[in-house]
Design a protein around this motif. Structure first.
Motif, PDB file in Angstrom:
ATOM      1  N   LYS A   1       0.838  -1.200   0.000  1.00  0.00           N
ATOM      2  CA  LYS A   1       0.000   0.000   0.000  1.00  0.00           C
ATOM      3  C   LYS A   1       0.869   1.243   0.000  1.00  0.00           C
ATOM      4  O   LYS A   1       1.817   1.337   0.770  1.00  0.00           O
ATOM      5  CB  LYS A   1      -0.891   0.017   1.243  1.00  0.00           C
ATOM      6  CG  LYS A   1      -1.762  -1.202   1.400  1.00  0.00           C
ATOM      7  CD  LYS A   1      -2.470  -1.180   2.738  1.00  0.00           C
ATOM      8  CE  LYS A   1      -3.120  -2.499   3.049  1.00  0.00           C
ATOM      9  NZ  LYS A   1      -3.716  -2.505   4.385  1.00  0.00           N
ATOM     10  N   GLN A   2       0.502   2.202  -0.870  1.00  0.00           N
ATOM     11  CA  GLN A   2       1.183   3.489  -0.910  1.00  0.00           C
ATOM     12  C   GLN A   2       0.107   4.577  -0.832  1.00  0.00           C
ATOM     13  O   GLN A   2      -0.574   4.865  -1.811  1.00  0.00           O
ATOM     14  CB  GLN A   2       1.997   3.640  -2.191  1.00  0.00           C
ATOM     15  CG  GLN A   2       2.705   4.969  -2.286  1.00  0.00           C
ATOM     16  CD  GLN A   2       3.401   5.148  -3.627  1.00  0.00           C
ATOM     17  OE1 GLN A   2       3.354   4.309  -4.503  1.00  0.00           O
ATOM     18  NE2 GLN A   2       4.045   6.285  -3.774  1.00  0.00           N
ATOM     19  N   PHE A   3      -0.049   5.153   0.361  1.00  0.00           N
ATOM     20  CA  PHE A   3      -1.041   6.204   0.565  1.00  0.00           C
ATOM     21  C   PHE A   3      -0.512   7.516  -0.006  1.00  0.00           C
ATOM     22  O   PHE A   3       0.623   7.903   0.275  1.00  0.00           O
ATOM     23  CB  PHE A   3      -1.355   6.366   2.061  1.00  0.00           C
ATOM     24  CG  PHE A   3      -2.129   5.204   2.627  1.00  0.00           C
ATOM     25  CD1 PHE A   3      -3.516   5.215   2.629  1.00  0.00           C
ATOM     26  CD2 PHE A   3      -1.468   4.102   3.144  1.00  0.00           C
ATOM     27  CE1 PHE A   3      -4.237   4.153   3.143  1.00  0.00           C
ATOM     28  CE2 PHE A   3      -2.178   3.031   3.664  1.00  0.00           C
ATOM     29  CZ  PHE A   3      -3.565   3.053   3.661  1.00  0.00           C
ATOM     30  N   LEU A   4      -1.336   8.181  -0.816  1.00  0.00           N
ATOM     31  CA  LEU A   4      -0.942   9.462  -1.404  1.00  0.00           C
ATOM     32  C   LEU A   4      -1.255  10.597  -0.440  1.00  0.00           C
ATOM     33  O   LEU A   4      -2.297  10.601   0.205  1.00  0.00           O
ATOM     34  CB  LEU A   4      -1.678   9.687  -2.727  1.00  0.00           C
ATOM     35  CG  LEU A   4      -1.481   8.613  -3.798  1.00  0.00           C
ATOM     36  CD1 LEU A   4      -2.216   9.011  -5.070  1.00  0.00           C
ATOM     37  CD2 LEU A   4      -0.011   8.376  -4.083  1.00  0.00           C
ATOM     38  N   LYS A   5      -0.352  11.557  -0.352  1.00  0.00           N
ATOM     39  CA  LYS A   5      -0.550  12.693   0.548  1.00  0.00           C
ATOM     40  C   LYS A   5      -1.449  13.754  -0.070  1.00  0.00           C
ATOM     41  O   LYS A   5      -2.120  14.498   0.628  1.00  0.00           O
ATOM     42  CB  LYS A   5       0.798  13.313   0.913  1.00  0.00           C
ATOM     43  CG  LYS A   5       1.660  12.401   1.742  1.00  0.00           C
ATOM     44  CD  LYS A   5       2.990  13.039   2.064  1.00  0.00           C
ATOM     45  CE  LYS A   5       3.852  12.076   2.868  1.00  0.00           C
ATOM     46  NZ  LYS A   5       5.168  12.632   3.157  1.00  0.00           N
ATOM     47  N   SER A   6      -1.479  13.816  -1.391  1.00  0.00           N
ATOM     48  CA  SER A   6      -2.192  14.887  -2.079  1.00  0.00           C
ATOM     49  C   SER A   6      -3.695  14.644  -2.243  1.00  0.00           C
ATOM     50  O   SER A   6      -4.445  15.579  -2.501  1.00  0.00           O
ATOM     51  CB  SER A   6      -1.576  15.107  -3.456  1.00  0.00           C
ATOM     52  OG  SER A   6      -1.657  13.922  -4.226  1.00  0.00           O
ATOM     53  N   LYS A   7      -4.137  13.382  -2.133  1.00  0.00           N
ATOM     54  CA  LYS A   7      -5.563  13.072  -2.279  1.00  0.00           C
ATOM     55  C   LYS A   7      -5.883  11.774  -1.543  1.00  0.00           C
ATOM     56  O   LYS A   7      -4.972  11.002  -1.222  1.00  0.00           O
ATOM     57  CB  LYS A   7      -5.965  13.012  -3.743  1.00  0.00           C
ATOM     58  CG  LYS A   7      -5.115  12.121  -4.619  1.00  0.00           C
ATOM     59  CD  LYS A   7      -5.492  12.284  -6.077  1.00  0.00           C
ATOM     60  CE  LYS A   7      -4.503  11.558  -6.979  1.00  0.00           C
ATOM     61  NZ  LYS A   7      -4.846  11.666  -8.379  1.00  0.00           N
ATOM     62  N   PRO A   8      -7.171  11.517  -1.273  1.00  0.00           N
ATOM     63  CA  PRO A   8      -7.546  10.329  -0.497  1.00  0.00           C
ATOM     64  C   PRO A   8      -7.529   9.048  -1.330  1.00  0.00           C
ATOM     65  O   PRO A   8      -8.540   8.372  -1.516  1.00  0.00           O
ATOM     66  CB  PRO A   8      -8.955  10.672  -0.011  1.00  0.00           C
ATOM     67  CG  PRO A   8      -9.510  11.551  -1.072  1.00  0.00           C
ATOM     68  CD  PRO A   8      -8.340  12.354  -1.576  1.00  0.00           C
ATOM     69  N   ILE A   9      -6.361   8.733  -1.840  1.00  0.00           N
ATOM     70  CA  ILE A   9      -6.169   7.565  -2.702  1.00  0.00           C
ATOM     71  C   ILE A   9      -4.990   6.754  -2.170  1.00  0.00           C
ATOM     72  O   ILE A   9      -4.017   7.300  -1.670  1.00  0.00           O
ATOM     73  CB  ILE A   9      -5.875   8.004  -4.156  1.00  0.00           C
ATOM     74  CG1 ILE A   9      -7.052   8.772  -4.765  1.00  0.00           C
ATOM     75  CG2 ILE A   9      -5.471   6.836  -5.040  1.00  0.00           C
ATOM     76  CD1 ILE A   9      -8.283   7.946  -5.017  1.00  0.00           C
ATOM     77  N   CYS A  10      -5.110   5.450  -2.328  1.00  0.00           N
ATOM     78  CA  CYS A  10      -4.001   4.549  -2.003  1.00  0.00           C
ATOM     79  C   CYS A  10      -3.707   3.694  -3.226  1.00  0.00           C
ATOM     80  O   CYS A  10      -4.620   3.104  -3.808  1.00  0.00           O
ATOM     81  CB  CYS A  10      -4.372   3.666  -0.813  1.00  0.00           C
ATOM     82  SG  CYS A  10      -3.042   2.553  -0.298  1.00  0.00           S
ATOM     83  N   LYS A  11      -2.444   3.656  -3.621  1.00  0.00           N
ATOM     84  CA  LYS A  11      -2.034   2.747  -4.696  1.00  0.00           C
ATOM     85  C   LYS A  11      -1.768   1.394  -4.049  1.00  0.00           C
ATOM     86  O   LYS A  11      -0.869   1.265  -3.214  1.00  0.00           O
ATOM     87  CB  LYS A  11      -0.784   3.260  -5.400  1.00  0.00           C
ATOM     88  CG  LYS A  11      -1.033   4.462  -6.266  1.00  0.00           C
ATOM     89  CD  LYS A  11       0.208   4.828  -7.050  1.00  0.00           C
ATOM     90  CE  LYS A  11      -0.084   6.010  -7.951  1.00  0.00           C
ATOM     91  NZ  LYS A  11       1.032   6.306  -8.846  1.00  0.00           N
TER      92      LYS A  11
END
Length: 103
Positions: A5-15
């Motif tokens: 899991k890679q949580f994005l800081k700029s939006k509520p999305i996780c890769k």
């Protein structure tokens, strides 16, 4: 099997990267990632076969919730992820689904 899991800081999305090792798929021709994120559509997310015989797929999923999923191998065999965050019973197929938690 592995889930990264890679949580994005700029939006509520996780890769979320899903990977099935060669040993789990027994020389499969095709594997699909099927779950709540694609409304359980069987052909929506084909996984890429890697040179080592494993399969992988990366999805951008909305955070703040959990997603049930399974792998469909060669269009006939369902597998769970050995490293899922947890498992939930499903009355469809009388089985347990893998769950990835993004909250």
């Amino acid at each position: 099997m592995a889930i990264k899991k890679q949580f994005l800081k700029s939006k509520p999305i996780c890769k979320v990267s899903f990977k099935l090792p060669k040993e789990a798929v027994d020389n499969a021709r095709k594997v699909h990632l099927v779950g709540e994120f694609n409304e359980w559509k069987l052909g929506a997310n084909p996984m890429k076969r890697l040179k080592d015989g494993s399969f992988s797929s990366t999805l951008e999923l909305e955070t703040g919730r959990d997603y049930q999923f399974r792998y469909l191998v060669n269009g006939e065999t369902w597998l769970n992820d050995w490293e899922a965050d947890r498992y939930e019973y499903s009355p469809f197929g009388n089985c347990e689904n893998s769950v990835v938690v993004l909250s």
